[in-house]
Structures are given as structure tokens and as C-alpha cells.
Scaffold this active site. Structure first.
Site, PDB file in Angstrom:
ATOM      1  N   GLN A  58       0.849  -1.201   0.000  1.00  0.00           N
ATOM      2  CA  GLN A  58       0.000   0.000   0.000  1.00  0.00           C
ATOM      3  C   GLN A  58       0.877   1.241   0.000  1.00  0.00           C
ATOM      4  OE1 GLN A  58      -3.370  -0.607   3.074  1.00  0.00           O
ATOM      5  NE2 GLN A  58      -1.853  -2.139   3.543  1.00  0.00           N
ATOM      6  N   ASN A  59       2.192   1.029   0.132  1.00  0.00           N
ATOM      7  CA  ASN A  59       3.109   2.175   0.202  1.00  0.00           C
ATOM      8  C   ASN A  59       3.386   2.718  -1.184  1.00  0.00           C
ATOM      9  OD1 ASN A  59       3.122   1.654   2.862  1.00  0.00           O
ATOM     10  ND2 ASN A  59       5.115   0.644   2.896  1.00  0.00           N
ATOM     11  N   HIS A  84      -1.504   1.360  -4.305  1.00  0.00           N
ATOM     12  CA  HIS A  84      -1.903   2.776  -4.244  1.00  0.00           C
ATOM     13  C   HIS A  84      -1.003   3.671  -5.093  1.00  0.00           C
ATOM     14  CE1 HIS A  84      -4.034   1.875  -0.164  1.00  0.00           C
ATOM     15  NE2 HIS A  84      -4.798   1.589  -1.201  1.00  0.00           N
ATOM     16  N   CYS A 144       2.795  21.034 -15.657  1.00  0.00           N
ATOM     17  CA  CYS A 144       3.320  20.300 -16.817  1.00  0.00           C
ATOM     18  C   CYS A 144       3.676  21.324 -17.915  1.00  0.00           C
ATOM     19  CB  CYS A 144       2.194  19.385 -17.279  1.00  0.00           C
ATOM     20  SG  CYS A 144       2.378  18.572 -18.840  1.00  0.00           S
ATOM     21  N   CYS A 179       2.408  21.556 -20.650  1.00  0.00           N
ATOM     22  CA  CYS A 179       1.169  21.991 -21.315  1.00  0.00           C
ATOM     23  C   CYS A 179       0.398  23.008 -20.464  1.00  0.00           C
ATOM     24  CB  CYS A 179       0.271  20.782 -21.619  1.00  0.00           C
ATOM     25  SG  CYS A 179      -0.692  20.208 -20.215  1.00  0.00           S
TER      26      CYS A 179
HETATM   27  P1  NAD Z   1      -1.460   3.087   8.580  1.00  0.00           P
HETATM   28  O1  NAD Z   1      -0.741   4.383   8.653  1.00  0.00           O
HETATM   29  O2  NAD Z   1      -2.949   3.098   8.620  1.00  0.00           O
HETATM   30  O3  NAD Z   1      -0.973   2.141   9.763  1.00  0.00           O
HETATM   31  C1  NAD Z   1       0.367   1.911  10.050  1.00  0.00           C
HETATM   32  C2  NAD Z   1       0.495   0.602  10.771  1.00  0.00           C
HETATM   33  O4  NAD Z   1       1.882   0.331  10.966  1.00  0.00           O
HETATM   34  C3  NAD Z   1      -0.151   0.593  12.169  1.00  0.00           C
HETATM   35  O5  NAD Z   1      -0.908  -0.594  12.320  1.00  0.00           O
HETATM   36  C4  NAD Z   1       1.065   0.588  13.123  1.00  0.00           C
HETATM   37  O6  NAD Z   1       0.793  -0.107  14.320  1.00  0.00           O
HETATM   38  C5  NAD Z   1       2.103  -0.127  12.276  1.00  0.00           C
HETATM   39  N1  NAD Z   1       3.502   0.177  12.606  1.00  0.00           N
HETATM   40  C6  NAD Z   1       4.041   1.311  13.110  1.00  0.00           C
HETATM   41  N2  NAD Z   1       5.380   1.179  13.230  1.00  0.00           N
HETATM   42  C7  NAD Z   1       5.699  -0.052  12.795  1.00  0.00           C
HETATM   43  C8  NAD Z   1       6.925  -0.774  12.660  1.00  0.00           C
HETATM   44  N3  NAD Z   1       8.116  -0.248  13.007  1.00  0.00           N
HETATM   45  N4  NAD Z   1       6.879  -2.044  12.158  1.00  0.00           N
HETATM   46  C9  NAD Z   1       5.691  -2.603  11.797  1.00  0.00           C
HETATM   47  N5  NAD Z   1       4.510  -1.969  11.911  1.00  0.00           N
HETATM   48  C10 NAD Z   1       4.516  -0.709  12.392  1.00  0.00           C
HETATM   49  O7  NAD Z   1      -0.897   2.371   7.311  1.00  0.00           O
HETATM   50  P2  NAD Z   1      -1.618   1.561   6.155  1.00  0.00           P
HETATM   51  O8  NAD Z   1      -2.418   0.467   6.739  1.00  0.00           O
HETATM   52  O9  NAD Z   1      -0.559   1.244   5.189  1.00  0.00           O
HETATM   53  O10 NAD Z   1      -2.659   2.584   5.487  1.00  0.00           O
HETATM   54  C11 NAD Z   1      -2.323   3.921   5.218  1.00  0.00           C
HETATM   55  C12 NAD Z   1      -2.308   4.367   3.761  1.00  0.00           C
HETATM   56  O11 NAD Z   1      -1.430   5.480   3.701  1.00  0.00           O
HETATM   57  C13 NAD Z   1      -1.719   3.372   2.809  1.00  0.00           C
HETATM   58  O12 NAD Z   1      -2.701   3.066   1.939  1.00  0.00           O
HETATM   59  C14 NAD Z   1      -0.569   4.093   2.066  1.00  0.00           C
HETATM   60  O13 NAD Z   1      -0.947   4.311   0.725  1.00  0.00           O
HETATM   61  C15 NAD Z   1      -0.464   5.434   2.674  1.00  0.00           C
HETATM   62  N6  NAD Z   1       0.874   5.744   3.261  1.00  0.00           N
HETATM   63  C16 NAD Z   1       2.011   5.341   2.652  1.00  0.00           C
HETATM   64  C17 NAD Z   1       3.245   5.616   3.221  1.00  0.00           C
HETATM   65  C18 NAD Z   1       4.497   5.125   2.517  1.00  0.00           C
HETATM   66  O14 NAD Z   1       4.487   4.999   1.292  1.00  0.00           O
HETATM   67  N7  NAD Z   1       5.549   4.812   3.259  1.00  0.00           N
HETATM   68  C19 NAD Z   1       3.322   6.321   4.421  1.00  0.00           C
HETATM   69  C20 NAD Z   1       2.120   6.744   5.020  1.00  0.00           C
HETATM   70  C21 NAD Z   1       0.900   6.435   4.439  1.00  0.00           C
HETATM   71 ZN    ZN Z   2       0.186  18.252 -19.454  1.00  0.00          ZN
END
Ligand code: NAD
Ligand code: ZN
Length: 261
Positions: free
Chosen positions: A109-110, A127, A156, A158
């Protein structure tokens, strides 16, 4: 505390045994996997949502209403943080599991690209990816690092406004990513669910698909989630970096001892 450590060591050994005995392991990762790389999660302790309201900044309607505001408060800061971030022991451990022939696919999801930077070759970016920006008018994609922030919102060639090539709240998951994620979740026999609060749908439904088709679902998270005790078979409580490193070391030890027999 001592008892807790013993329980955790047992669970790490159990997970390693489950994993080493399978070649259909997949992982679903969330923001928690990148916390040790310096990227704050959305929810939980130190999360971004403690500071800002998601619906005001991360919803597509909010972006379209006032792109400059979202660029200034959320995207600009994210760009700084993501630019500096490097893979931690959790990303590196998952890359090692792929090299050992055990881990097939990561659904993440990151949007930070750290799994790919660590060396994983098959990553479904549920995502999207923050490394790219997309023009609202012509659809052209530009790499985020090439964008000048002298003008906000950046534009951009454009003249159209640029937006991150990520899925905002209120937008659909790219259908090909959703379909493939459902397929690999259905086919796996072990799903590692790492660092996700399991509150964002439809990502949080993937462990349900895995479980219903007979897979073992292993959670790694310092906190319990709505999956804990119902969908996941067990939760290994703690930070992903430390736990994954220990699991991978144990998997390697098990594989070596099988070879030596
Ligand atoms: P979330 O922010 O809802 O939850 C984070 C989870 O990580 C929590 O359950 C927490 O307890 C756990 N956590 C915290 N520290 C940790 C560690 N050291 N090791 C393991 N687990 C740990 O995250 P989500 O469920 O991914 O949903 C949030 C949405 O936000 C995602 O869809 C994503 O697209 C986006 N997001 C992405 C990033 C990124 O790309 N790094 C950062 C923030 C949010
Ligand atoms: Zn454009």
C-alpha cells in the site's frame, strides 16, 4: 517481560518454519514497514493524521478544490521525506526471502518505492507510486525528482497541474492491480501482513481472501488490528525491521539444516 520475549521467540520460530516449508509466500505491506526508514505512517503513534485531517488533504476532491494547499501542506513534505528514505531491515529481509526462492510477490500500500530499491522484483503498487507525477490535463507522467517546486502547484509543459501518481481517498484502485492482488491472495499458502492497520479497503480485504482459500496469515505489527484473532493465525508483536531480520535468519538456518541432512 521475560514471558513476552519467550512467546515472541517461539512465534518467530513458528513463522520461520511455516515460511521455510512453502514456496507460495506473499506479503501485504503498509506504512509501518517504512516507519524505520523515517517515513511516518498515517495512523497510530506519530502518524500524520495526528497533525492533519485526511479528508482535508488526501481526498481527491480536496486536491481538485485547492491543489496549492495540498501541495504545500502534504505533498511537499512527503517529497522531502521520501527523497531521503532508504530501505530498512524489513525491506532488506523481504528481498532476501525473494532471493531464497520463498517470497513470490509483495502487494504494497506504500508509495515510496522502497521494496523495489531493496531488490524485490515483483511488487504490486496498490496505491500507486510517489516517484511519478501526472498532468491533470494531458496525462503526461514526469518523475517527481525532476519537478521544480518554485511554482506551487507545479505544472506540466502543457500548463496543466501536476498531481502524484498515487491513489487519493475517493479514487479507484487501478483495476489491473486490484485483480492481480486478488489472484495472488487467492493462490498463496502464506500471507505475511506487515505494518498495516488493515483499515483501508480494499487492501484490507486481501488477507480475508487468503484466509478463506486456506492460507496461513501471519501479522507483524506492534499493535493488534481488526484482522488479529479473527483473520490472522497469529500476530508477532513488534517492529518489522527486527522481526523480519530474525525470521529470515531462522529460515536460512532451517534451509541449511535441511541441506545438511
Ligand atoms: P497506517 O498508517 O494506517 O498504519 C500503520 C500501521 O503500521 C499501524 O498498524 C502501526 O501499528 C504499524 N507500525 C508502526 N510502526 C511499525 C513498525 N516499526 N513495524 C511494523 N509496523 C509498524 O498504514 P496503512 O495500513 O498502510 O494505510 C495507510 C495508507 O497510507 C496506505 O494506503 C498508504 O498508501 C499510505 N501511506 C504510505 C506511506 C508510505 O508509502 N511509506 C506512508 C504513510 C501512508
Ligand atoms: Zn500536461
Amino acid at each position: 517481560m521475560k514471558t513476552e520475549n519467550i512467546i515472541m521467540e517461539d512465534l518467530i520460530k513458528k513463522a520461520a518454519k511455516d515460511i521455510a516449508g512453502s514456496n507460495k509466500v506473499i506479503a501485504l505491506t503498509g506504512a509501518g514497514v517504512s516507519v524505520e526508514s523515517g517515513i511516518p505512517p498515517f495512523r497510530g503513534e506519530g502518524g500524520l493524521w495526528e497533525k492533519i485531517d485526511p479528508m482535508e488533504f488526501a481526498h481527491i476532491d480536496a486536491f481538485l478544490r485547492d491543489p496549492a494547499k495540498v501541495w504545500n501542506i502534504l505533498i511537499r513534505e512527503m517529497k522531502d521525506i521520501v527523497d531521503k528514505a532508504r530501505p530498512n531491515d524489513a525491506h532488506k529481509g523481504l528481498s532476501k526471502l525473494e532471493k531464497l526462492g520463498i517470497l513470490n510477490v509483495i502487494i504494497t500500500q506504500n508509495v515510496d518505492g522502497l521494496h523495489q530499491m531493496a531488490g524485490n522484483s515483483d511488487v504490486i503498487e496498490f496505491h500507486g507510486n510517489f516517484a511519478w507525477q501526472k498532468c491533470l490535463d494531458c496525462g503526461k507522467k514526469i518523475e517527481t525528482f525532476k519537478i521544480s517546486l518554485n511554482e506551487i502547484p507545479p505544472k506540466c509543459s502543457c500548463g496543466g497541474i501536476l498531481r502524484p501518481d498515487c491513489v487519493f481517498f475517493g479514487e479507484m484502485i487501478p483495476p489491473e492491480h486490484l485483480m492481480r492482488s486478488r489472484k495472488v491472495s487467492y493462490e498463496c499458502d502464506i500471507m505475511l501482513v506487515i505494518g498495516t492497520s488493515a483499515l483501508v479497503q480494499p487492501a484490507a480485504y486481501m488477507p480475508v481472501i487468503a484466509k478463506e482459500s486456506g492460507a496461513i496469515v501471519i501479522e507483524i505489527n506492534p499493535e493488534s488490528t481488526p484482522l488479529t484473532g479473527s483473520i490472522s493465525n497469529y500476530l508477532i508483536r513488534g517492529n518489522a525491521g527486527k522481526i523480519i531480520k530474525e525470521i529470515v535468519a531462522e529460515v536460512e538456518r532451517l534451509m541449511q539444516s535441511i541441506k545438511n541432512v
